[in-house]
Design a protein around this motif. Structure first.
Motif, PDB file in Angstrom:
ATOM      1  N   PRO A  77      33.478  37.607   3.544  1.00  0.00           N
ATOM      2  CA  PRO A  77      32.047  37.906   3.609  1.00  0.00           C
ATOM      3  C   PRO A  77      31.781  39.006   4.639  1.00  0.00           C
ATOM      4  CG  PRO A  77      32.453  35.562   4.016  1.00  0.00           C
ATOM      5  CD  PRO A  77      33.773  36.241   3.947  1.00  0.00           C
ATOM      6  N   SER A  78      30.787  39.820   4.367  1.00  0.00           N
ATOM      7  CA  SER A  78      30.369  40.817   5.350  1.00  0.00           C
ATOM      8  C   SER A  78      29.601  40.097   6.458  1.00  0.00           C
ATOM      9  CB  SER A  78      29.460  41.858   4.691  1.00  0.00           C
ATOM     10  OG  SER A  78      28.243  41.237   4.292  1.00  0.00           O
ATOM     11  N   GLU A  80      26.578  40.539   7.186  1.00  0.00           N
ATOM     12  CA  GLU A  80      25.270  40.197   6.639  1.00  0.00           C
ATOM     13  C   GLU A  80      25.338  38.932   5.771  1.00  0.00           C
ATOM     14  OE1 GLU A  80      26.595  43.394   6.364  1.00  0.00           O
ATOM     15  OE2 GLU A  80      25.492  43.996   8.171  1.00  0.00           O
ATOM     16  N   GLN A  81      26.392  38.810   4.968  1.00  0.00           N
ATOM     17  CA  GLN A  81      26.549  37.627   4.116  1.00  0.00           C
ATOM     18  C   GLN A  81      26.875  36.403   4.966  1.00  0.00           C
ATOM     19  OE1 GLN A  81      29.628  39.476   1.825  1.00  0.00           O
ATOM     20  NE2 GLN A  81      28.343  39.594  -0.013  1.00  0.00           N
ATOM     21  N   MET A  85      27.644  32.307   2.771  1.00  0.00           N
ATOM     22  CA  MET A  85      28.351  32.518   1.516  1.00  0.00           C
ATOM     23  C   MET A  85      29.286  31.350   1.180  1.00  0.00           C
ATOM     24  SD  MET A  85      29.972  36.143   0.538  1.00  0.00           S
ATOM     25  CE  MET A  85      31.191  36.299  -0.726  1.00  0.00           C
ATOM     26  N   PRO A  90      27.556  34.735  -3.744  1.00  0.00           N
ATOM     27  CA  PRO A  90      27.105  36.053  -3.299  1.00  0.00           C
ATOM     28  C   PRO A  90      26.147  36.680  -4.319  1.00  0.00           C
ATOM     29  CG  PRO A  90      29.386  36.131  -4.045  1.00  0.00           C
ATOM     30  CD  PRO A  90      28.966  34.702  -4.066  1.00  0.00           C
ATOM     31  N   TRP A  99      33.336  33.292  -7.579  1.00  0.00           N
ATOM     32  CA  TRP A  99      33.005  32.326  -6.522  1.00  0.00           C
ATOM     33  C   TRP A  99      33.065  30.923  -7.105  1.00  0.00           C
ATOM     34  CZ3 TRP A  99      29.088  28.777  -5.291  1.00  0.00           C
ATOM     35  CH2 TRP A  99      28.956  28.444  -3.948  1.00  0.00           C
TER      36      TRP A  99
END
Length: 169
Positions: A77-78, A80-81, A85, A90, A99
Motif C-alpha cells: 500500500p502507498s 495514502e492507502q 487497505m 483498493p 485483493w
C-alpha cells in the motif's frame, strides 16, 4: 426464673463482645492501605510492560498481513492507502480484482494506548514500509513507556521518531 435471667445476661454480654470495634476496623483498613501502596506500583508497572509487548505483537501481526496482501495484489500500500487497505479493497480496479481480503480477522486495531498505528513508506533499513506506534504519550520520540514501538523509520522526514526500533527484525 433465675436460670432464664442469667441466660439473658450472658447472651447480652456475648452480643456486645462479638463484634469489631471501630478502632479495630480502622487498624485493619490502615494495614490494607499499606499493603496496596506497596504492591500497587509493581502491578501497574507490569501493565505498562504488557502494553508495550502488545504493541510489538500487533505490529508483527500487521506486518504479516501487509506482506500477505502484497503477495495477492503484487504491491505494498502507498502511504495514502495505508493500513486501511488491509480491511477494504483498493480503489484501483486492477488491484481490487486481486485483493482477497480482509487480511485481518477483526477490525484494524488501535495501539494499546488508543491511538492508530502509523504506516510509512519507505520503512527502516531499506524496507518497503514501516509500522509503528508513538507509545504511551502518542507523540514522536520519548523514553520508557513513551518510546515509539515497532518498525520505526530512520529517515526523520518520513516520520519523526526517536527511541530506537524496539521490534525484533
Amino acid at each position: 426464673m433465675i436460670k432464664s435471667h442469667s441466660t439473658r445476661v450472658l447472651n447480652a454480654r456475648q452480643s456486645r463482645t462479638s463484634g469489631f470495634t471501630l478502632l479495630e476496623m480502622l487498624v485493619v483498613l490502615v494495614i490494607i492501605g499499606m499493603l496496596v501502596s506497596l504492591v500497587g506500583p509493581r502491578l501497574f508497572s507490569k501493565v505498562d510492560t504488557a502494553k508495550v509487548q502488545t504493541a510489538i505483537t500487533q505490529v508483527k501481526q500487521l506486518r504479516g498481513a501487509v506482506e500477505t496482501m502484497r503477495l495477492d495484489i503484487g504491491t505494498y500500500p502507498s502511504k495514502e492507502q495505508g493500513l486501511a487497505m488491509l480491511a477494504s479493497p483498493p480503489g484501483e480496479e486492477k488491484l481490487a480484482k486481486r485483493w482477497h481480503g480482509p487480511y485481518l480477522e477483526d477490525a484494524l486495531p488501535d495501539d494499546p494506548w488508543g491511538n492508530p498505528y502509523q504506516y510509512v513508506v519507505p520503512g527502516p533499513d531499506g524496507r518497503p514500509f514501516g509500522i509503528f506506534s508513538y507509545g504511551a504519550d502518542g507523540k514522536p520520540g520519548g523514553e520508557g513507556n513513551d518510546a515509539d514501538v515497532g518498525m520505526l523509520p530512520k529517515d526523520k522526514s518520513a516520520a519523526p521518531a526517536a527511541g530506537g526500533d524496539t521490534l525484533d527484525k
